[in-house]
Design an enzyme around this catalytic site. Sequence first.
Site, PDB file in Angstrom:
ATOM      1  N   ASP A  58      -3.869  -2.085   8.455  1.00 15.14           N
ATOM      2  CA  ASP A  58      -2.462  -1.855   8.753  1.00 15.14           C
ATOM      3  C   ASP A  58      -2.165  -2.245  10.198  1.00 15.14           C
ATOM      4  O   ASP A  58      -2.816  -3.138  10.750  1.00 15.14           O
ATOM      5  CB  ASP A  58      -2.119  -0.388   8.487  1.00 15.14           C
ATOM      6  CG  ASP A  58      -0.761  -0.225   7.849  1.00 15.14           C
ATOM      7  OD1 ASP A  58       0.242  -0.460   8.551  1.00 15.14           O
ATOM      8  OD2 ASP A  58      -0.683   0.140   6.667  1.00 15.14           O
ATOM      9  N   HIS A 111       3.379   2.332  11.270  1.00 13.09           N
ATOM     10  CA  HIS A 111       3.079   2.344   9.842  1.00 13.09           C
ATOM     11  C   HIS A 111       1.636   2.745   9.549  1.00 13.09           C
ATOM     12  O   HIS A 111       1.353   3.543   8.648  1.00 13.09           O
ATOM     13  CB  HIS A 111       3.378   0.952   9.268  1.00 13.09           C
ATOM     14  CG  HIS A 111       3.384   0.868   7.786  1.00 13.09           C
ATOM     15  ND1 HIS A 111       2.271   0.559   7.043  1.00 13.09           N
ATOM     16  CD2 HIS A 111       4.385   1.047   6.903  1.00 13.09           C
ATOM     17  CE1 HIS A 111       2.579   0.536   5.762  1.00 13.09           C
ATOM     18  NE2 HIS A 111       3.866   0.831   5.644  1.00 13.09           N
ATOM     19  N   SER A 163       4.114   1.923   0.214  1.00 12.77           N
ATOM     20  CA  SER A 163       3.066   1.996   1.240  1.00 12.77           C
ATOM     21  C   SER A 163       2.438   3.370   1.291  1.00 12.77           C
ATOM     22  O   SER A 163       1.253   3.511   1.619  1.00 12.77           O
ATOM     23  CB  SER A 163       3.657   1.703   2.618  1.00 12.77           C
ATOM     24  OG  SER A 163       3.703   0.337   2.872  1.00 12.77           O
TER      25      SER A 163
END
Length: 662
Positions: free
Chosen positions: A193, A256, A441
Site C-alpha cells: 500500500d 490508506h 480496500s
Amino acid sequence: MATVSIQRFLGKCLALLPALLMPALGLWPDAAVSERGPRLQALVAPAQGEDPNNARVIVKYRAGSDLARAAGMAGRAQHASRLSARLALPLADGRPLGPHSQGLRAMGLSSRQLVARLQAQPDVEWAVVDQRRSITGVLPNDPYYAGNQTSITPTVGQWYLRAPDNIQVSAINAEGAWAITTGSSSVTVAVLDTGVRFDHPDLLPAAQGGKLWPGYDFVSDNRTAADGGGRDADASDPGDWSTASSSCGAAPSSWHGTQVAGLVGAASDNGIGMASVGRQVMVLPVRVLGQCGGFDSDIQAGMLWAAGLISDPVPNPHPAKVINISLGSPTACDSYQPIIDQLTAAKVTVVVAAGNSTGLDVNSPANCQGVIAVAGVRHAGTKVGYSSLGPQVSLAAPAGNCVNIDGGPCLYPLLTTVNAGTTSPGANTYSDSTRSSLGTSFAAPLVAGTAALMLSVDPTLAPAQIKAVLQASTRAFPTTGGADAKVVACQAPGSVEQLECYCTTSTCGAGLLDAGAAVARVQLAALAPTAVIQPVAGPVTVGSTVRLDGGASAAAVGRSIVRYQWRVAGGDLAAASLNGATDGNSATLTALSPGTLRVSLTVTDNTGASRSAEATVTVAAAPVVVTPPATGGGGGGGAMGLGWMFGLASAIGLLARRRLSD
C-alpha cells in the site's frame, strides 16, 4: 468420629461458597466509538489467593501403592481417613476424580501446606492446590471496539467485527474466531500500500513492542515518492497528497496503508484505540504507492519480496504467508498472473479488493486466477453501491456505508487507524463519521486477517484450501433489508452502473465472510485423525487375496481412533470385493476380474471427528501357465522322462568334447 464431624462441618461451609464459574480502493468522504464492558466467556484465569485456614487440594495416588492396595481400587479413591491417621491431621474426602485421584479438604492450614505434607507420602504421585478459577474475557479491552458511548461517534463502534444480528447482518463474527485463536505472531500479513505511520500508537514497530516489521519502500519514481528518494528501507507513509497540476488532480493524503494495516493487525488488548481482526498476527508494510498511485513493476516486485521469493534489493527476514492488495485498475489481469502463480506455488495467499467501480467489472489484479477477490457489502448485507462485482469475486465482507440518514453522521464506516494530516503527517487518530473509511480496500483486510487466523490454527494450509474454507463457511446473502423497496438483485456486470443491490453467488461470491465459522472449520480439520492406506505390495491378479493395511492411521494428540470403516468407493466395482470384517485397521480384498477400483478407509476418533483416505487398486488378469503334457507310453509324443533328459545331456556333452579335440 473426628473425620465424620469435620466432613459434616466442611459440607456446611462448602454449601455456603459461591459456585465456581466455570484507495487504492478506499473512499475518503471526510468520532471514535464508545466504551462498554466486555462480554465474558468462561476460560481459565489465574488462581485467586488461597484461604490460609481452609486447605483444598487434588491428589493422585501411585498405582500399586499401599493405599491403592488397601482400597482395592475397585471404586474411586476415598482415602481421607487413612491419610488422617498417618498425618495426625483431620482430613475430609472431597469429590472423587478417578480411581487414583480425589479432592481432599482440611482446616487450620493452607492448601500449599497440605500439598507439601502430602507430597512427602510415598503413596502420593502428586498433589496440587485445588485452585479457584474465574471467568475471563475473550473480547479485546480496546475502548473503541465496543459501542454505546455517547461521547464519541459512531455509537456502533467496530460493529463489523462482532457477531451478526438482524441489523448488522454483514458483521464478520471475529468474536467466534477469537474464541479459538487471537492469532499467532509467527504469521505475517504483508500490506502492499502507501506505507504506514509507524508512530501510530496502535501500529508501533516490533522493536518497540508493537506488531509491525520494518518492511520496505518499493516506490521507484522520485517524482511521486514524496519522501525525497526512490526505493529504500523506510516503509513509512510520508503522505500521498497531490496538487491540481498532478496527473490525478488535487487531493489530501489518504493514509490508506495505515487504515488497511490497522484492520489487519492493529495492536489489540492494549487498552487504547481499536482492535484488529488478527489481534496477535504481525504486519509487514510494503510501500508500493506514492502520489497518484504506483507502477505495476514496483507493485509486483513488492509482492515477490513480501513473500521472500526475491532478495532484491535486500533479503526479507519476515516473509508473509498472506498478502493484502487493496489497489487495482479496470484492466485485464495480464502481467500479474505469473506473479500470483509464483506466490500461490509458494503457499502464499493473496487477498485483493474487488474494486470501487459502482457495480462494473472486477478490477485487476482481483480478476486474476488464484487470488481471493473481495466485494464490499453494507451493514445490512446488500452490495454497497460503489463495490465492483462479477464472477471473479470469491466472497463479500463489510466495506463501510453511510447511506443511513440524509445529512447525518456516517453510522457504519469501518473504524480504523489513520492520520489527520492533509499535506504532511499530523495527529495519529482513528477514522470517524467525518473522515470515514469506506471502500472494498477495507473489506479485503478483514478477509486477509481471517486467513491469518486460519493459518495460526493450521500453518500448513495452502491458498486453495484457505479459499475453499472461506467460501464453504460463508453465510448466505440476505434477500430483504435493503435501504428501500427499489433494491433489486445484482445483475452480471455490464456497461451500466449498479448501486445497492441484493448479492447473488454469481456476482458477490460465495456469501458473507464468517471468520468464526472459517476458523472453526480449520480447527476441526486440524484435530481430525489421519487416515492412511499403505500401498499394496506386488501385482494384484484375478483370484488373489490382498490385505489392505490402515494401521498407520493416527489420531491427534490426546485422542484415539475408535472406529475404522472400509468400503469400495468407486471404479470398476466388479473387479474386487471386500471379504470379512470391514471395521478393523485392516481388511481383505479378493480380486475377481481385471479392472481398476478405489478403496476408501474412514477413521473416527473418540470425539467423533473423522477423516477418509482412498487408494487405487488395479486387478490384472491371471498369468497363463503352460503345462507340458503328461508322460505317456507307446507312440504318443509324451513328455520327456528324467532318464531321457540325462541321456540327452550326456550325448550333447560327448559331442562337444569330440569337436574340441578335433
